[in-house]
Design a protein around this motif. Structure first.
Motif, PDB file in Angstrom:
ATOM      1  N   THR A   1      32.055  37.565  43.738  1.00 21.49           N
ATOM      2  CA  THR A   1      31.268  39.290  43.150  1.00 21.49           C
ATOM      3  C   THR A   1      31.413  40.187  42.430  1.00 21.49           C
ATOM      4  O   THR A   1      32.728  39.651  41.746  1.00 21.49           O
ATOM      5  N   PHE A   2      31.081  40.790  41.928  1.00 21.17           N
ATOM      6  CA  PHE A   2      30.956  41.435  40.543  1.00 21.17           C
ATOM      7  C   PHE A   2      32.653  42.515  40.368  1.00 21.17           C
ATOM      8  O   PHE A   2      33.428  42.408  39.888  1.00 21.17           O
ATOM      9  N   GLY A   3      32.431  43.020  41.914  1.00 22.59           N
ATOM     10  CA  GLY A   3      32.947  43.414  42.074  1.00 22.59           C
ATOM     11  C   GLY A   3      34.942  43.030  42.034  1.00 22.59           C
ATOM     12  O   GLY A   3      36.453  43.197  41.551  1.00 22.59           O
ATOM     13  N   GLN A   4      34.864  41.221  42.740  1.00 18.39           N
ATOM     14  CA  GLN A   4      35.843  40.952  42.143  1.00 18.39           C
ATOM     15  C   GLN A   4      36.501  40.582  40.693  1.00 18.39           C
ATOM     16  O   GLN A   4      37.032  40.295  40.035  1.00 18.39           O
ATOM     17  N   GLU A   5      35.743  39.992  40.256  1.00 10.09           N
ATOM     18  CA  GLU A   5      35.685  39.925  38.908  1.00 10.09           C
ATOM     19  C   GLU A   5      36.325  41.334  38.012  1.00 10.09           C
ATOM     20  O   GLU A   5      37.139  41.151  37.440  1.00 10.09           O
ATOM     21  N   ARG A   6      35.438  42.344  38.293  1.00  8.02           N
ATOM     22  CA  ARG A   6      36.556  43.887  37.494  1.00  8.02           C
ATOM     23  C   ARG A   6      37.728  43.987  38.293  1.00  8.02           C
ATOM     24  O   ARG A   6      38.330  44.304  37.806  1.00  8.02           O
ATOM     25  N   LYS A   7      37.660  43.410  39.403  1.00 11.35           N
ATOM     26  CA  LYS A   7      39.001  43.537  39.670  1.00 11.35           C
ATOM     27  C   LYS A   7      39.943  42.176  39.336  1.00 11.35           C
ATOM     28  O   LYS A   7      41.504  42.377  38.564  1.00 11.35           O
ATOM     29  N   SER A   8      39.926  40.358  38.467  1.00 15.65           N
ATOM     30  CA  SER A   8      40.787  40.138  38.161  1.00 15.65           C
ATOM     31  C   SER A   8      40.396  38.918  37.362  1.00 15.65           C
ATOM     32  O   SER A   8      41.134  38.375  36.891  1.00 15.65           O
ATOM     33  N   ASN A   9      39.499  38.834  37.142  1.00 12.08           N
ATOM     34  CA  ASN A   9      38.735  38.315  35.453  1.00 12.08           C
ATOM     35  C   ASN A   9      39.755  38.550  34.536  1.00 12.08           C
ATOM     36  O   ASN A   9      39.766  39.610  34.005  1.00 12.08           O
ATOM     37  N   PRO A  10      40.634  37.641  34.121  1.00  8.42           N
ATOM     38  CA  PRO A  10      41.305  37.524  32.693  1.00  8.42           C
ATOM     39  C   PRO A  10      40.541  38.722  31.452  1.00  8.42           C
ATOM     40  O   PRO A  10      41.070  38.861  30.680  1.00  8.42           O
ATOM     41  N   PHE A  11      38.947  38.041  31.314  1.00  6.15           N
ATOM     42  CA  PHE A  11      38.382  38.576  30.208  1.00  6.15           C
ATOM     43  C   PHE A  11      37.966  40.119  30.267  1.00  6.15           C
ATOM     44  O   PHE A  11      38.141  40.648  29.196  1.00  6.15           O
ATOM     45  N   VAL A  12      37.209  40.488  32.112  1.00  2.00           N
ATOM     46  CA  VAL A  12      36.685  41.789  31.828  1.00  2.00           C
ATOM     47  C   VAL A  12      37.159  42.806  32.676  1.00  2.00           C
ATOM     48  O   VAL A  12      36.431  43.503  33.221  1.00  2.00           O
ATOM     49  N   SER A  13      37.742  41.882  33.401  1.00  3.09           N
ATOM     50  CA  SER A  13      38.630  43.483  34.390  1.00  3.09           C
ATOM     51  C   SER A  13      38.694  44.564  34.053  1.00  3.09           C
ATOM     52  O   SER A  13      39.462  44.398  32.946  1.00  3.09           O
ATOM     53  N   ASP A  14      38.501  45.986  34.552  1.00  5.59           N
ATOM     54  CA  ASP A  14      39.819  46.753  34.438  1.00  5.59           C
ATOM     55  C   ASP A  14      40.721  46.901  33.985  1.00  5.59           C
ATOM     56  O   ASP A  14      41.411  47.389  32.284  1.00  5.59           O
ATOM     57  N   ALA A  15      42.119  45.843  34.373  1.00  4.01           N
ATOM     58  CA  ALA A  15      42.826  45.634  33.309  1.00  4.01           C
ATOM     59  C   ALA A  15      43.533  44.865  32.365  1.00  4.01           C
ATOM     60  O   ALA A  15      43.941  45.245  31.422  1.00  4.01           O
TER      61      ALA A  15
END
Length: 227
Positions: free
Chosen positions: A208-222
């Motif tokens: 989900t976009f939410g999961q990637e926004r949370k944890s994707n090492p390339f494009v997450s918020d963090a």
């Protein structure tokens, strides 16, 4: 893998094809049994078997981008069923023109690949239809300059090709790839569609976009210092 979306009119099956296990996607309208195949990179017999299994009529072929593992069998599939080809964006014309060169690079693995002529190039804001289903088109360059994404708003489902993966993003080291452009496509064109959107990537499992926004090492918020 055959799945039903929350909107019962849209059904889909993910069909891994080519030596790269590319996620060719069969979408269909449950009411009319009209179908679209997204990114038929190869293994046409597997695609035809799925169409027969679900008793579907193929209406069109949709292309996210023109890399050979996504578009290699486009010519043959569209010719065999006498259907239109929609996509990618016109900026991927050079990749279509290079299909023969791509084929030579991989030897016999893609010997069937042929250059094709899209019936319609797609751009941001377009829609494509089959049966009673309408998909929105989003222009998401970076992996290739003419990459597009298909989004079915009623079921919150997207087919994103090689833009975004579960835990990763598309490569940008191919000709006319561009990393900052890809990040912008994901952050500013896909993530605003909503955290609940499920997506089918070009390879690997859904997310989900939410999961990637949370944890994707390339494009997450963090990863990008966003809150």
């Amino acid at each position: 893998m055959s799945l039903e979306s929350p909107d019962s009119q849209l059904q889909f099956e993910i069909i891994p094809v080519t030596p790269f296990e590319q996620n060719c996607t069969l979408f269909w309208c449950e009411e009319t049994k009209k179908a679209a195949v997204v990114d038929p990179g190869g293994d046409i017999e597997k695609i035809k078997k799925a169409l027969t299994k679900h008793n579907l009529t193929l209406e069109k072929v949709l292309i996210t981008h023109a890399h050979i593992d996504h578009a290699g069998a486009t010519h043959d599939l569209s010719s065999q069923y006498n259907v239109v080809i929609e996509g990618p964006h016109k900026e991927d014309q050079f990749w279509i023109d290079m299909l023969e060169d791509q084929k030579q690079r991989f030897g016999g693995a893609f010997s069937y690949a042929k250059r094709f002529t899209p019936t319609r190039f797609l751009q941001q804001g377009d829609t494509v239809t089959f049966g009673n289903i309408s998909l929105e088109v989003y222009f998401c360059p970076g992996h290739t300059p003419g990459h597009i994404v298909f989004f079915h708003r009623p079921s919150q489902l997207a087919q994103v090709g090689d833009v975004l993966f579960s835990g990763s993003i598309g490569r940008t080291d191919f000709p006319r790839g561009d990393h900052p452009t890809l990040i912008n496509s994901i952050r500013n064109n896909l993530f605003p569609l909503g955290d609940s959107v499920r997506f089918i990537p070009g390879h690997g499992p859904m997310s989900t976009f939410g999961q990637e926004r949370k944890s994707n090492p390339f494009v997450s918020d963090a990863a990008l210092g966003r809150r």
